[in-house]
Scaffold this motif. Structure first.
Motif, mmCIF file in Angstrom:
data_model
loop_
_atom_site.group_PDB
_atom_site.id
_atom_site.type_symbol
_atom_site.label_atom_id
_atom_site.label_comp_id
_atom_site.label_asym_id
_atom_site.label_seq_id
_atom_site.Cartn_x
_atom_site.Cartn_y
_atom_site.Cartn_z
ATOM 1 N N UNK A 173 0.839 -1.190 0.000
ATOM 2 C CA UNK A 173 0.000 0.000 0.000
ATOM 3 C C UNK A 173 0.881 1.249 0.000
ATOM 4 N N UNK A 174 0.737 2.056 -1.046
ATOM 5 C CA UNK A 174 1.413 3.354 -1.104
ATOM 6 C C UNK A 174 0.401 4.411 -0.664
ATOM 7 N N UNK A 175 0.699 5.103 0.412
ATOM 8 C CA UNK A 175 -0.249 6.067 0.962
ATOM 9 C C UNK A 175 -0.536 7.194 -0.028
ATOM 10 N N UNK A 176 -1.746 7.683 0.037
ATOM 11 C CA UNK A 176 -2.200 8.675 -0.929
ATOM 12 C C UNK A 176 -1.464 9.996 -0.812
ATOM 13 N N UNK A 177 -0.914 10.301 0.359
ATOM 14 C CA UNK A 177 -0.133 11.519 0.530
ATOM 15 C C UNK A 177 -0.842 12.617 1.286
ATOM 16 N N UNK A 178 -2.118 12.400 1.666
ATOM 17 C CA UNK A 178 -2.820 13.452 2.406
ATOM 18 C C UNK A 178 -2.596 13.301 3.906
ATOM 19 N N UNK A 179 -3.051 12.206 4.470
ATOM 20 C CA UNK A 179 -2.900 12.053 5.927
ATOM 21 C C UNK A 179 -1.625 11.321 6.326
ATOM 22 N N UNK A 180 -0.983 10.640 5.371
ATOM 23 C CA UNK A 180 0.354 10.087 5.575
ATOM 24 C C UNK A 180 1.147 10.284 4.288
ATOM 25 N N UNK A 181 2.429 10.648 4.381
ATOM 26 C CA UNK A 181 3.226 10.876 3.168
ATOM 27 C C UNK A 181 3.334 9.605 2.330
ATOM 28 N N UNK A 182 3.311 9.772 1.027
ATOM 29 C CA UNK A 182 3.479 8.646 0.114
ATOM 30 C C UNK A 182 4.921 8.146 0.159
ATOM 31 N N UNK A 183 5.111 6.831 -0.029
ATOM 32 C CA UNK A 183 6.449 6.246 -0.029
ATOM 33 C C UNK A 183 7.101 6.272 -1.407
ATOM 34 N N UNK A 184 6.358 6.695 -2.421
ATOM 35 C CA UNK A 184 6.896 6.755 -3.776
ATOM 36 C C UNK A 184 6.689 8.168 -4.318
ATOM 37 N N UNK A 185 7.541 8.618 -5.237
ATOM 38 C CA UNK A 185 7.392 9.977 -5.789
ATOM 39 C C UNK A 185 6.114 10.115 -6.597
ATOM 40 N N UNK A 186 5.571 11.326 -6.619
ATOM 41 C CA UNK A 186 4.279 11.566 -7.254
ATOM 42 C C UNK A 186 4.299 11.307 -8.757
ATOM 43 N N UNK A 187 5.454 11.474 -9.413
ATOM 44 C CA UNK A 187 5.487 11.277 -10.859
ATOM 45 C C UNK A 187 5.138 9.835 -11.229
ATOM 46 N N UNK A 188 5.328 8.899 -10.302
ATOM 47 C CA UNK A 188 4.981 7.503 -10.573
ATOM 48 C C UNK A 188 3.511 7.319 -10.933
ATOM 49 N N UNK A 189 2.668 8.292 -10.570
ATOM 50 C CA UNK A 189 1.225 8.152 -10.761
ATOM 51 C C UNK A 189 0.688 9.103 -11.832
ATOM 52 N N UNK A 190 1.594 9.682 -12.625
ATOM 53 C CA UNK A 190 1.205 10.554 -13.737
ATOM 54 C C UNK A 190 1.742 9.958 -15.036
ATOM 55 N N UNK A 191 0.825 9.571 -15.912
ATOM 56 C CA UNK A 191 1.227 8.954 -17.175
ATOM 57 C C UNK A 191 2.067 9.912 -18.015
ATOM 58 N N UNK A 192 1.757 11.211 -17.944
ATOM 59 C CA UNK A 192 2.486 12.190 -18.748
ATOM 60 C C UNK A 192 3.942 12.340 -18.308
ATOM 61 N N UNK A 193 4.282 11.866 -17.123
ATOM 62 C CA UNK A 193 5.660 11.912 -16.633
ATOM 63 C C UNK A 193 6.352 10.549 -16.706
ATOM 64 N N UNK A 194 5.722 9.600 -17.392
ATOM 65 C CA UNK A 194 6.320 8.273 -17.516
ATOM 66 C C UNK A 194 5.981 7.342 -16.375
ATOM 67 N N UNK A 195 4.919 7.656 -15.623
ATOM 68 C CA UNK A 195 4.546 6.825 -14.491
ATOM 69 C C UNK A 195 3.694 5.635 -14.887
#
Length: 383
Positions: A173-195
């Motif tokens: 589980x990679x946290x969404x980043x609101x109530x706990x910081x995500x363990x992976x960089x945000x670009x991983x979840x944006x297709x336009x950045x190669x995620x």
């Protein structure tokens, strides 16, 4: 014994993988052990030249580790005559251009995967490297994990007999980043950045299956974005445009079936973040990052389906641990040592940009299979 320095341009060293695994746990660890010794007694001594976009961050890393060579200019780094190797750990969508520049500069190339964000781009790199006559390699760290090294030992020792199937289960589980910081960089979840988990992980599964079991011949897959909205490193909400989970059935040469589950939206109920199970006629094995357990045919229990009574079997206790037998090094470091030997001696590296292109090919076909709902062939790759 003579010491031979080998200059290494490290681009993307401010990122998590570039810094932790490749700089600290690989090249700096190699320096701490005294270098890489060759059969003739020569010792290769890596001399990193750090490259990054943020001068403060790059300078801080260099000063932290007593390194005096860093720059924010890739052309400046490539122009240095005492650098022989270019390494890339940047974001995927900027990797191809940088590697092409390194090849044009005559540098040997070692890179993270995926090698490009499209198969056309990955093939361009493989062809350019071939035509330039350089040594080129792709990080395939999973092959150097202790658990998979033990699995390779079992395969080479014919423990399984005829292999029937493979099951790869990966994720957490990679946290969404609101109530706990995500363990992976945000670009991983944006297709336009190669995620996307398909582009990130299916190149891994391609080389694991091909180098340990058999080549992939076809795939049926389904990719999905389970978490549609996340929060980035600055606490800003953004739309997740890339897939975070993918499930696939693959046919391998020789009639072997593989099933793969990859997800950043799953809670772990297994011993490790990744498990690879191989079932054969004479035995089965389950390998993780470090451990590998086996069950031989002669020790296989005889369960009977009966939901009316508690099971008399403690199935997890019926497997035996494969012993270490040797001391296992960090997988990234082990492959770095292997690549440096090949680069210095001018020998072709077994896990090269052609292998990297195969990984991008599988990811691309997997995404197409998900879009069309069809099982698709994975043809032999022509470079």
């Amino acid at each position: 014994m003579s010491r031979q320095s080998i200059g290494i341009i490290m681009n993307g060293v401010t990122g998590r993988m570039g810094y932790r695994q490749h700089l600290v746990r690989s090249l700096l660890a190699i320096r701490e052990q005294g270098g890489v010794e060759l059969p003739d007694g020569t010792v290769l001594w890596p001399e990193p030249l750090l490259v990054g976009r943020d001068p403060q961050r790059v300078r801080a890393i260099a000063e932290r580790h007593g390194l005096d060579r860093w720059t924010t200019s890739l052309p400046e780094a490539l122009a240095e005559p005492d650098t022989q190797v270019y390494f890339d750990a940047q974001l995927t969508h900027v990797r191809e251009k940088a590697i092409l520049a390194a090849i044009d500069s005559g540098k040997h190339v070692y890179t993270e995967k995926p090698t490009a964000d499209s198969l056309d781009g990955a093939l361009r790199l493989a062809r350019a490297a071939r035509d330039a006559g350089i040594v080129h390699g792709v990080v395939q760290d999973k092959l150097f994990l202790p658990g998979l090294l033990k699995l390779r030992r079992l395969i080479e020792g014919d423990f399984f007999g005829r292999i029937l199937s493979v099951r790869i289960d990966f994720g957490y589980w990679v946290f969404e980043g609101d109530w706990q910081p995500a363990q992976r960089p945000s670009w991983n979840y944006r297709a336009e950045d190669g995620g996307g988990i398909v582009l990130d992980m299916f190149p891994h599964w391609r080389y694991v299956l091909e180098h340990l079991i058999a080549p992939v011949e076809s795939i049926y897959s389904h990719a999905v974005t389970h978490i549609p909205s996340r929060w980035d490193e600055q606490g800003r909400q953004y739309d997740a445009t890339a897939d975070d989970s993918a499930f696939a059935i693959l046919e391998l040469a020789g009639g072997v079936t593989a099933q793969i589950s990859s997800s950043w939206a799953v809670r772990v109920n297994r011993e490790e973040l990744v498990q690879v199970q191989v079932d054969g006629v004479r035995g089965s094995a389950v390998a993780g990052l470090r451990n590998c357990r086996v069950q031989d045919r002669s020790m296989t229990p005889r369960p009977i389906w009966n939901p009316d009574i508690p099971s008399p079997h403690r199935f997890l206790d019926q497997w035996a641990e494969v012993p270490d037998n040797i001391d296992f090094d960090n997988g990234f470091k082990a492959e770095w040592e292997m690549f440096l030997r090949h680069a210095y001696q001018g020998e072709q590296f077994p896990y090269d940009l052609v292998d990297g292109a195969k990984g991008v090919q599988l990811a691309q076909i997997a995404l197409e299979s998900g879009r069309t709902g069809q099982r698709l062939a994975v043809p032999a790759l022509e470079v």
